[in-house]
Design a protein around this motif. Sequence first.
Motif, PDB file in Angstrom:
ATOM      1  N   ASP A   1     -55.210  58.769  12.595  1.00 41.58           N
ATOM      2  CA  ASP A   1     -55.009  57.813  11.504  1.00 41.58           C
ATOM      3  C   ASP A   1     -55.725  58.262  10.238  1.00 41.58           C
TER       4      ASP A   1
ATOM      5  N   PRO B   1     -50.703  51.677   9.586  1.00 47.81           N
ATOM      6  CA  PRO B   1     -49.543  52.291   8.944  1.00 47.81           C
ATOM      7  C   PRO B   1     -48.281  51.502   9.278  1.00 47.81           C
TER       8      PRO B   1
ATOM      9  N   GLU C   1     -48.954  55.747   0.845  1.00 54.24           N
ATOM     10  CA  GLU C   1     -48.443  55.423   2.179  1.00 54.24           C
ATOM     11  C   GLU C   1     -48.307  53.908   2.338  1.00 54.24           C
ATOM     12  N   GLN C   2     -47.278  53.499   3.069  1.00 53.39           N
ATOM     13  CA  GLN C   2     -47.020  52.076   3.315  1.00 53.39           C
ATOM     14  C   GLN C   2     -47.843  51.598   4.512  1.00 53.39           C
TER      15      GLN C   2
ATOM     16  N   LEU D   1     -54.854  57.765   6.252  1.00 58.27           N
ATOM     17  CA  LEU D   1     -53.938  57.191   5.279  1.00 58.27           C
ATOM     18  C   LEU D   1     -54.111  57.901   3.951  1.00 58.27           C
TER      19      LEU D   1
ATOM     20  N   GLU E   1     -52.720  58.360  -0.262  1.00 57.31           N
ATOM     21  CA  GLU E   1     -52.242  57.555  -1.385  1.00 57.31           C
ATOM     22  C   GLU E   1     -50.716  57.466  -1.374  1.00 57.31           C
TER      23      GLU E   1
ATOM     24  N   ASP F   1     -45.204  52.406   9.757  1.00 50.40           N
ATOM     25  CA  ASP F   1     -44.353  52.929  10.820  1.00 50.40           C
ATOM     26  C   ASP F   1     -44.916  52.599  12.202  1.00 50.40           C
TER      27      ASP F   1
ATOM     28  N   THR G   1     -49.349  49.194  -0.240  1.00 48.23           N
ATOM     29  CA  THR G   1     -49.340  50.622  -0.509  1.00 48.23           C
ATOM     30  C   THR G   1     -50.775  51.081  -0.713  1.00 48.23           C
TER      31      THR G   1
END
Length: 165
Positions: free
Chosen positions: A130, A152, A136-137, A132, A134, A154, A99
């Motif tokens: 891209d 990421p 985010e997986q 990212l 805070e 996904d 995370t």
Amino acid sequence: MPGDVISTWAWVVWLALIVIFLIVEVLTLDFTFLMLSIGSFGGLVAGLLGAPWWVGILVAGILAMLLLFFLRPPLLHRLRRGGDPARTNVDALLGISGTVVLVFPDGRGQVKLANGETWTSRIGSPSSTDVLVEGEQVVVTSIDGATAVVVPADRHRTESEGATS
């Protein structure tokens, strides 16, 4: 005359080589020096049967090579058969999820991995889309020194599904 001296004392040299190779094998446990030791034993036997010293060297070399290529691999396989299949060190981090804990404004930030460690990270293949944020997986794709290279989650799922199709 020098050939006679070599032939006379060749058995001592063979015994010394056998002992040295066995001692090194006990320290390394890799079966390489065991094969060399058995090859040397073949050279010793050839010498004791009356073969010239150069034939003993030839027998030892050929026997050691045959053993190294044909007997050592199955022995190593059997020895390591019951080993622990769990990945360790850097290998254990590849594919682990995490995370984002520090935002990636310039492609670099920090992620907290599923194993509880926090790593300095960078985006694997940065593109203009891209960013990212805070929480985010992400998934670790590689380790570069002390930096986890992430993508990421996904996108990682999409890429891995595309690779299996």
